[in-house]
Design an enzyme around this catalytic site. Structure first.
Site, PDB file in Angstrom:
ATOM      1  N   HIS A   1       6.030  -5.461  -4.181  1.00 45.95           N
ATOM      2  CA  HIS A   1       5.309  -6.129  -3.091  1.00 45.95           C
ATOM      3  C   HIS A   1       3.790  -5.501  -3.070  1.00 45.95           C
ATOM      4  CE1 HIS A   1       6.883  -2.489  -1.644  1.00 45.95           C
ATOM      5  NE2 HIS A   1       5.913  -2.351  -0.462  1.00 45.95           N
ATOM      6  N   ASP A   2       3.615  -4.442  -3.603  1.00 40.53           N
ATOM      7  CA  ASP A   2       2.289  -3.777  -3.829  1.00 40.53           C
ATOM      8  C   ASP A   2       1.744  -3.653  -5.150  1.00 40.53           C
ATOM      9  OD1 ASP A   2       1.658  -3.673  -1.009  1.00 40.53           O
ATOM     10  OD2 ASP A   2       2.648  -1.589  -0.767  1.00 40.53           O
TER      11      ASP A   2
ATOM     12  N   LYS B   1      -2.112  -3.084  -5.721  1.00 36.52           N
ATOM     13  CA  LYS B   1      -2.893  -1.929  -5.337  1.00 36.52           C
ATOM     14  C   LYS B   1      -3.138  -1.249  -6.612  1.00 36.52           C
ATOM     15  CE  LYS B   1      -0.792  -0.727  -0.960  1.00 36.52           C
ATOM     16  NZ  LYS B   1       0.187   0.318  -0.249  1.00 36.52           N
TER      17      LYS B   1
ATOM     18  N   HIS C   1      -5.504  -6.557  -2.772  1.00 35.96           N
ATOM     19  CA  HIS C   1      -4.138  -6.205  -3.688  1.00 35.96           C
ATOM     20  C   HIS C   1      -3.329  -7.395  -3.521  1.00 35.96           C
ATOM     21  CE1 HIS C   1      -2.241  -5.137   0.056  1.00 35.96           C
ATOM     22  NE2 HIS C   1      -1.253  -5.174  -0.471  1.00 35.96           N
TER      23      HIS C   1
ATOM     24  N   HIS D   1       3.333 -10.893   1.937  1.00 35.46           N
ATOM     25  CA  HIS D   1       4.253 -10.057   2.844  1.00 35.46           C
ATOM     26  C   HIS D   1       3.218  -9.389   3.794  1.00 35.46           C
ATOM     27  CE1 HIS D   1       2.175  -7.142  -0.042  1.00 35.46           C
ATOM     28  NE2 HIS D   1       2.547  -6.133   0.653  1.00 35.46           N
ATOM     29  N   HIS D   2       1.766  -9.752   3.715  1.00 39.38           N
ATOM     30  CA  HIS D   2       0.906  -9.393   4.830  1.00 39.38           C
ATOM     31  C   HIS D   2       0.344 -10.632   5.706  1.00 39.38           C
ATOM     32  CE1 HIS D   2       0.323  -5.161   4.277  1.00 39.38           C
ATOM     33  NE2 HIS D   2       0.028  -5.370   2.698  1.00 39.38           N
TER      34      HIS D   2
ATOM     35  N   ASP E   1       8.660  -3.947   4.690  1.00 38.99           N
ATOM     36  CA  ASP E   1       7.806  -3.117   4.619  1.00 38.99           C
ATOM     37  C   ASP E   1       6.961  -2.431   5.496  1.00 38.99           C
ATOM     38  OD1 ASP E   1       5.773  -1.807   2.879  1.00 38.99           O
ATOM     39  OD2 ASP E   1       4.388  -3.447   3.259  1.00 38.99           O
TER      40      ASP E   1
END
Length: 518
Positions: free
Chosen positions: A375-376, A379, A404, A430-431, A459
């Protein structure tokens, strides 16, 4: 069990190279004639007749109507000896038309008999209704009747054999599609037993018998009883071959040692060994003897099914390799951002729990779990001084941090692998927030894919519950309260409801992975 028992069982073992003989019930012969003497003479002449070591069983009808009733009661009449002239001059011909067209019986061999040579039917009728022969009643005695029965029964036997082979092949073809669609190892075993049961019933053509079955997974290290039916149903928790009842234990052990299929008079073992040492064993017992043709059909089924298990094993190995790579990437990203290594494990478990509750199947939920560690992923493209900044980010830094999601999405968006397809959605969405105030696209409500909504809550829950470089962990009751407060704002109400239902399980996941890397 002693050595004598083992020797006795081994003497009964056979393979497809040494097929068992097919034993049939007596051949049914229907005599249709309004003259009782014809019935008596026919039975007397054929009283000692046998075909394929099987005697005859006579049925008698004294009119076309009585014959029709017998055909309705018996669907396995091998030969019908039918008088042409009974109630009417063409009663026999009309009966044959009913048998072939109305009853759709194409298998019974029909011989027309008449005491009046002038009543012979036209050639067209003989051909159209598949009449095997036409005889004067004076001819049907002694050697002529014996020869006629041999010819007609051989023909009937071949027709039945072809019909059974056709149905068996259709079943094998049907099973190939069903087994290919099986999505778990357990469902593959279950479908295999279902279709093997159908095939054994089709082969033996015996609807009433005590059929029992076992489905077993084993390798040099593991024995696992996956399915047990019939008389074996109580053995579901068994974990040792030697604890199976005899002769199942002996035959299965021998099949494993010799790496082959084994057939006895009323049982068989199918050994579907893969290219590795792993194998799936199917054991069946409680059916009438199988013919060479029956065994050939079962062998064909086993060959097709083994391919399905080989494919499933290969798919499992590929999935495991893919999952391992995903976890390694996820851990590398978490180490770069100096967050706890267990963050990705906790988020993965939480997404699986929520996905199952929200209607995803077990296999799809596992894929979503495997995808969530990425998910990240994006980054990796964010500068360290922004990732590790202990305080709040300024507007410019925040703008860089938000990139990201797009970086992660671009890295995996073109993959054809299911796990990475889910990873692309999760990384990108997811954000996003239910009320449309999230990033990068300000998606609102169901514009956000469900996996993105699930990953968002998982998250945030984990981020709040653990230390980060810019904050301390919140108490668990405050984390849960925040999730409740953000229902319909940050989070999808359905996902929040799923969280509430499994709150204790999710908190247990948090506790399980809490301290390993801290």
């Amino acid at each position: 069990m002693n050595d004598d028992d083992l020797l006795f069982i081994e003497d009964d073992i056979t393979t497809v190279d040494d097929p068992l003989s097919l034993h049939l019930s007596p051949w049914k012969v229907l005599i249709v004639d309004d003259d009782e003497e014809v019935h008596a003479v026919t039975k007397l002449v054929l009283s000692n007749f046998e075909w394929d070591d099987t005697p005859l069983h006579f049925l008698s009808a004294y009119s076309a109507y009585e014959a029709e009733q017998l055909f309705l009661e018996h669907d396995d009449i091998a030969v019908a000896l039918i008088d042409v002239v009974m109630e009417t001059d063409d009663a026999g011909l009309r009966l044959i038309e009913t048998i072939r067209n109305e009853f759709n019986n194409k298998a019974t061999r029909i011989v027309l008999r008449t005491g009046q040579p002038g009543q012979a039917p036209e050639r067209k009728i003989i051909r159209e209704y598949e009449i095997s022969d036409y005889k004067n009643k004076t001819e049907l005695s002694g050697i002529k009747l014996d020869t006629l029965m041999c010819t007609t029964l051989r023909s009937y036997q071949n027709i039945v054999s072809l019909k059974k082979s056709k149905k068996g092949l259709e079943l094998v073809i049907e099973s190939s599609s069903a087994l290919f669609d099986a999505v778990t190892y357990e469902s593959l075993v279950d479908e295999t037993i279902n279709y093997l049961t159908k095939l054994v019933k089709q082969c033996t053509q015996t609807p009433t018998y005590n059929l029992s079955a076992l489905g077993i997974y084993c390798d040099p290290e593991v024995f696992q009883l996956l399915e047990a039916r019939g008389e074996f149903s109580h053995l579901c928790e068994l974990d040792d071959i030697d604890k199976l009842p005899d002769p199942a234990s002996i035959l299965i052990s021998q099949s494993i040692a010799q790496q082959r299929n084994i057939y006895t008079e009323n049982s068989f073992v199918l050994n579907m060994q893969s290219s590795s040492a792993k194998m799936v064993i199917f054991y069946f017992e409680g059916f009438p003897p199988l013919s060479k043709q029956d065994i050939s059909l079962i062998e064909l089924f086993a060959s097709n099914t083994k391919t399905s298990f080989d494919n499933e094993e290969l798919r499992h190995e590929l999935d495991e390799g893919q999952r391992e790579i995903v976890y390694l990437l996820g851990e590398a990203i978490e180490r770069k951002s100096k967050e706890t290594g267990n963050h990705i494990r906790r988020v993965a478990e939480i997404t699986r729990i929520l996905a199952l509750e929200l209607g995803y199947s077990v296999p799809e939920s596992e894929k979503i779990k495997s995808a969530s560690p990425l998910h990240d992923l994006g980054k990796i493209g964010v500068p360290d001084h922004i990732l590790h900044k202990p305080g709040s980010l300024n507007p410019e830094e925040w703008k860089i941090m938000q990139t990201h999601v797009e970086i992660g999405y671009e890295l995996v968006r073109y993959s054809n692998q299911d796990i990475l397809k889910y990873a692309a959605l999760i990384a990108y969405q997811h954000h996003e927030k239910w009320d449309g105030t999230g990033y990068p696209n300000g998606l609102k409500g169901e514009e956000i894919d469900l996996v993105g909504r699930i990953a968002s809550l998982a998250d945030v829950f984990d981020a709040l519950a653990h230390d980060r470089c810019y904050k301390k962990a919140w108490p668990m009751d405050e984390v849960v309260q925040f999730i409740d407060d953000q229902e319909g704002l940050h989070f999808d109400p359905l996902v929040v409801a799923a969280f509430r239902k499994h709150k204790n399980q999710i908190i247990a996941v948090n506790d399980r992975y809490k301290d390993v890397f801290n």
